[in-house]
Design a protein around this motif. Structure first.
Motif, PDB file in Angstrom:
ATOM      1  N   TRP A  46       0.820  -1.216   0.000  1.00 47.27           N
ATOM      2  CA  TRP A  46       0.000   0.000   0.000  1.00 47.27           C
ATOM      3  C   TRP A  46       0.856   1.269   0.000  1.00 47.27           C
ATOM      4  O   TRP A  46       0.362   2.351   0.330  1.00 47.27           O
ATOM      5  N   ALA A  47       2.114   1.173  -0.427  1.00 49.00           N
ATOM      6  CA  ALA A  47       3.033   2.319  -0.378  1.00 49.00           C
ATOM      7  C   ALA A  47       2.470   3.528  -1.118  1.00 49.00           C
ATOM      8  O   ALA A  47       2.663   4.673  -0.695  1.00 49.00           O
ATOM      9  N   GLY A  48       1.761   3.298  -2.222  1.00 49.99           N
ATOM     10  CA  GLY A  48       1.205   4.408  -2.988  1.00 49.99           C
ATOM     11  C   GLY A  48       0.095   5.150  -2.289  1.00 49.99           C
ATOM     12  O   GLY A  48      -0.299   6.246  -2.718  1.00 49.99           O
ATOM     13  N   LYS A  49      -0.433   4.596  -1.209  1.00 48.03           N
ATOM     14  CA  LYS A  49      -1.462   5.268  -0.421  1.00 48.03           C
ATOM     15  C   LYS A  49      -0.868   5.933   0.822  1.00 48.03           C
ATOM     16  O   LYS A  49      -1.591   6.426   1.674  1.00 48.03           O
ATOM     17  N   SER A  50       0.454   5.937   0.898  1.00 44.43           N
ATOM     18  CA  SER A  50       1.145   6.558   2.029  1.00 44.43           C
ATOM     19  C   SER A  50       2.279   7.410   1.477  1.00 44.43           C
ATOM     20  O   SER A  50       2.049   8.324   0.700  1.00 44.43           O
ATOM     21  N   GLY A  51       3.476   7.122   1.879  1.00 45.95           N
ATOM     22  CA  GLY A  51       4.636   7.888   1.453  1.00 45.95           C
ATOM     23  C   GLY A  51       5.622   7.960   2.594  1.00 45.95           C
ATOM     24  O   GLY A  51       5.280   7.693   3.752  1.00 45.95           O
ATOM     25  N   PRO A  52       6.881   8.348   2.320  1.00 48.65           N
ATOM     26  CA  PRO A  52       7.857   8.408   3.402  1.00 48.65           C
ATOM     27  C   PRO A  52       7.462   9.405   4.485  1.00 48.65           C
ATOM     28  O   PRO A  52       7.804   9.220   5.661  1.00 48.65           O
ATOM     29  N   HIS A  53       6.725  10.463   4.092  1.00 49.70           N
ATOM     30  CA  HIS A  53       6.335  11.467   5.089  1.00 49.70           C
ATOM     31  C   HIS A  53       5.285  10.919   6.050  1.00 49.70           C
ATOM     32  O   HIS A  53       5.309  11.257   7.239  1.00 49.70           O
ATOM     33  N   TRP A  54       4.367  10.061   5.567  1.00 52.00           N
ATOM     34  CA  TRP A  54       3.375   9.469   6.475  1.00 52.00           C
ATOM     35  C   TRP A  54       3.954   8.269   7.223  1.00 52.00           C
ATOM     36  O   TRP A  54       3.577   7.998   8.370  1.00 52.00           O
ATOM     37  N   PHE A  55       4.873   7.561   6.605  1.00 51.90           N
ATOM     38  CA  PHE A  55       5.420   6.348   7.207  1.00 51.90           C
ATOM     39  C   PHE A  55       6.525   6.650   8.207  1.00 51.90           C
ATOM     40  O   PHE A  55       6.671   5.949   9.216  1.00 51.90           O
ATOM     41  N   LEU A  56       7.308   7.723   7.965  1.00 50.76           N
ATOM     42  CA  LEU A  56       8.499   7.987   8.773  1.00 50.76           C
ATOM     43  C   LEU A  56       8.458   9.306   9.539  1.00 50.76           C
ATOM     44  O   LEU A  56       8.957   9.378  10.673  1.00 50.76           O
ATOM     45  N   TYR A  57       7.910  10.367   8.941  1.00 53.14           N
ATOM     46  CA  TYR A  57       7.834  11.645   9.650  1.00 53.14           C
ATOM     47  C   TYR A  57       7.162  11.538  11.022  1.00 53.14           C
ATOM     48  O   TYR A  57       7.579  12.238  11.958  1.00 53.14           O
ATOM     49  N   PRO A  58       6.082  10.740  11.174  1.00 52.51           N
ATOM     50  CA  PRO A  58       5.449  10.719  12.502  1.00 52.51           C
ATOM     51  C   PRO A  58       6.426  10.458  13.632  1.00 52.51           C
ATOM     52  O   PRO A  58       6.319  11.054  14.710  1.00 52.51           O
ATOM     53  N   HIS A  59       7.392   9.567  13.398  1.00 51.06           N
ATOM     54  CA  HIS A  59       8.371   9.256  14.440  1.00 51.06           C
ATOM     55  C   HIS A  59       9.248  10.461  14.773  1.00 51.06           C
ATOM     56  O   HIS A  59       9.387  10.843  15.939  1.00 51.06           O
ATOM     57  N   ILE A  60       9.865  11.049  13.755  1.00 48.41           N
ATOM     58  CA  ILE A  60      10.859  12.090  14.033  1.00 48.41           C
ATOM     59  C   ILE A  60      10.202  13.426  14.373  1.00 48.41           C
ATOM     60  O   ILE A  60      10.779  14.225  15.115  1.00 48.41           O
ATOM     61  N   LEU A  61       9.011  13.664  13.845  1.00 46.52           N
ATOM     62  CA  LEU A  61       8.274  14.858  14.241  1.00 46.52           C
ATOM     63  C   LEU A  61       7.878  14.764  15.712  1.00 46.52           C
ATOM     64  O   LEU A  61       8.015  15.733  16.474  1.00 46.52           O
ATOM     65  N   ASP A  62       7.405  13.590  16.119  1.00 41.24           N
ATOM     66  CA  ASP A  62       7.082  13.384  17.532  1.00 41.24           C
ATOM     67  C   ASP A  62       8.315  13.544  18.402  1.00 41.24           C
ATOM     68  O   ASP A  62       8.263  14.176  19.460  1.00 41.24           O
ATOM     69  N   LEU A  63       9.437  12.982  17.967  1.00 40.70           N
ATOM     70  CA  LEU A  63      10.663  13.086  18.757  1.00 40.70           C
ATOM     71  C   LEU A  63      11.076  14.533  18.996  1.00 40.70           C
ATOM     72  O   LEU A  63      11.400  14.919  20.125  1.00 40.70           O
ATOM     73  N   MET A  64      11.077  15.344  17.937  1.00 39.53           N
ATOM     74  CA  MET A  64      11.558  16.718  18.092  1.00 39.53           C
ATOM     75  C   MET A  64      10.632  17.526  18.983  1.00 39.53           C
ATOM     76  O   MET A  64      11.085  18.305  19.836  1.00 39.53           O
ATOM     77  N   GLY A  65       9.315  17.367  18.822  1.00 43.07           N
ATOM     78  CA  GLY A  65       8.384  18.064  19.707  1.00 43.07           C
ATOM     79  C   GLY A  65       8.509  17.603  21.145  1.00 43.07           C
ATOM     80  O   GLY A  65       8.436  18.409  22.085  1.00 43.07           O
ATOM     81  N   TRP A  66       8.725  16.294  21.326  1.00 47.75           N
ATOM     82  CA  TRP A  66       8.869  15.710  22.664  1.00 47.75           C
ATOM     83  C   TRP A  66      10.162  16.191  23.323  1.00 47.75           C
ATOM     84  O   TRP A  66      10.162  16.604  24.492  1.00 47.75           O
TER      85      TRP A  66
END
Length: 343
Positions: free
Chosen positions: A165-185
């Motif tokens: 289902w990669a075409g229904k997501s993307g690196p930003h949806w698959f990977l950004y959640p982790h690092i965005l959460d980390l930086m805010g945390w």
């Protein structure tokens, strides 16, 4: 509180199959049921763990089981999470909360009213090395966080072969959640403004409708800012499946972290690699102890001990809204205010 908790798992794909492993291993949990649209997969996992299976979330909603993991694909979280929350169930959902802001708003609102506990799995918060960085900031050792850079990318094989289902997501949806959460945390701050740039074409040429790579500048309400970077086109020859690096500057210190190199490297006839600690493998004492498994056990503990979990759906909503803002910035070529996305 003593006793054990009956749990179920929805979604048994690449990562979802780890959830039954954890619950089957944890002494405070009883794995009662697994659910997947692929009946043969659900049946196979159920036979492995000696539990029931179903292909219908409605059967879980009407059951006496109180607690569930949802590990469906990124774009398919909303339906099962909504149904379970509205039934008063406790829910752990894999990141991202959803890939749609309106869906995320609805789930956060339902979670706020639900009698169940709800959390998003941002499992890097349980990595002792990231925790050490968080504690260094909290202690004042770093001073005021000013600026950060963090990259989390995958080799191209992940999009090509691992995720149907990669075409229904993307690196930003698959990977950004982790690092965005980390930086805010780590910054203890909320994103307020986003400006992004990216590239499409390499994956699209293979029939995968996803961004190849993306860079995003995020400004936080503390005044700090961070550059996030992600890619799904890292060559398969990269020594690690992931490519993760972080640099953070504070008023007193700099911290730099290379997550790819775990201290082990293999040089073989096939090439040079940084192997992952094998997920799904038990240690020499017969226990699953990788930090990525901790959030599942944590939810069980929160339910049994009546503790409100961190990684809330409100945080999940903000995470989804920030990534959506990056998409909007890519479309407009301009910075996007989070207040506009959330309004």
């Amino acid at each position: 509180m003593s006793g054990t908790l009956d749990v179920g798992v929805v979604g048994l794909g690449m990562w979802g199959q780890n959830h039954p492993l954890v619950y089957g291993d944890y002494h405070r949990a009883n794995l009662e049921v697994v659910c997947d649209l692929d009946e043969s997969r659900a049946k196979s996992v159920a036979e492995t763990f000696g539990c029931d299976y179903t292909t219908d979330v409605a059967e879980l909603v009407s059951s006496d089981i109180t607690t569930f993991s949802v590990a469906t694909p990124d774009h398919a979280h909303f339906g099962p999470v909504k149904a379970l929350l509205e039934a008063g169930k406790n829910v752990l959902v894999e990141k991202p909360l959803t890939t749609d802001v309106d869906e995320a708003k609805e789930l956060a609102a339902i979670a706020a009213k639900s009698s169940g506990k709800a959390m998003v799995d941002y499992h890097l918060r349980w990595d002792p090395q990231w925790t050490m960085i968080k504690e260094a900031v909290e202690s004042g050792q770093v001073g005021k966080p000013l600026m950060g850079y963090i990259r989390l990318s995958d080799i191209i094989e992940v999009a090509q072969k691992w995720l149907s289902w990669a075409g229904k997501s993307g690196p930003h949806w698959f990977l950004y959640p982790h690092i965005l959460d980390l930086m805010g945390w780590i910054f203890d701050a909320r994103p307020v403004r986003v400006y992004a740039n990216g590239h499409k074409g390499i994956l699209a040429a293979e029939g995968i409708d996803a961004w190849d790579c993306m860079q995003t500048m995020v400004t936080f309400d503390s005044g700090a800012h961070a550059t996030l970077e992600t890619s799904w086109v890292v060559p398969n020859s990269n020594p690690s499946v992931t490519d993760c690096h972080m640099t953070m500057y504070g008023s007193k210190a700099r911290i730099e972290y290379d997550q790819d190199f775990s201290g082990i490297s293999f040089a073989t006839q096939e090439g040079y690699s940084y192997p992952w600690v094998p997920l799904g493998k038990k240690n020499r004492w017969g226990q699953l102890d990788h930090f990525m498994y901790a959030p599942m056990r944590y939810l069980v503990d929160c339910v049994l001990d009546d503790v409100t979990p961190e990684c809330t759906f409100e945080e999940g909503l903000l995470n989804t809204a920030t990534i959506h803002a990056a998409e909007r910035s890519l479309e407009t070529g301009s910075p996007v205010e989070l207040a506009d996305v959330l309004s």
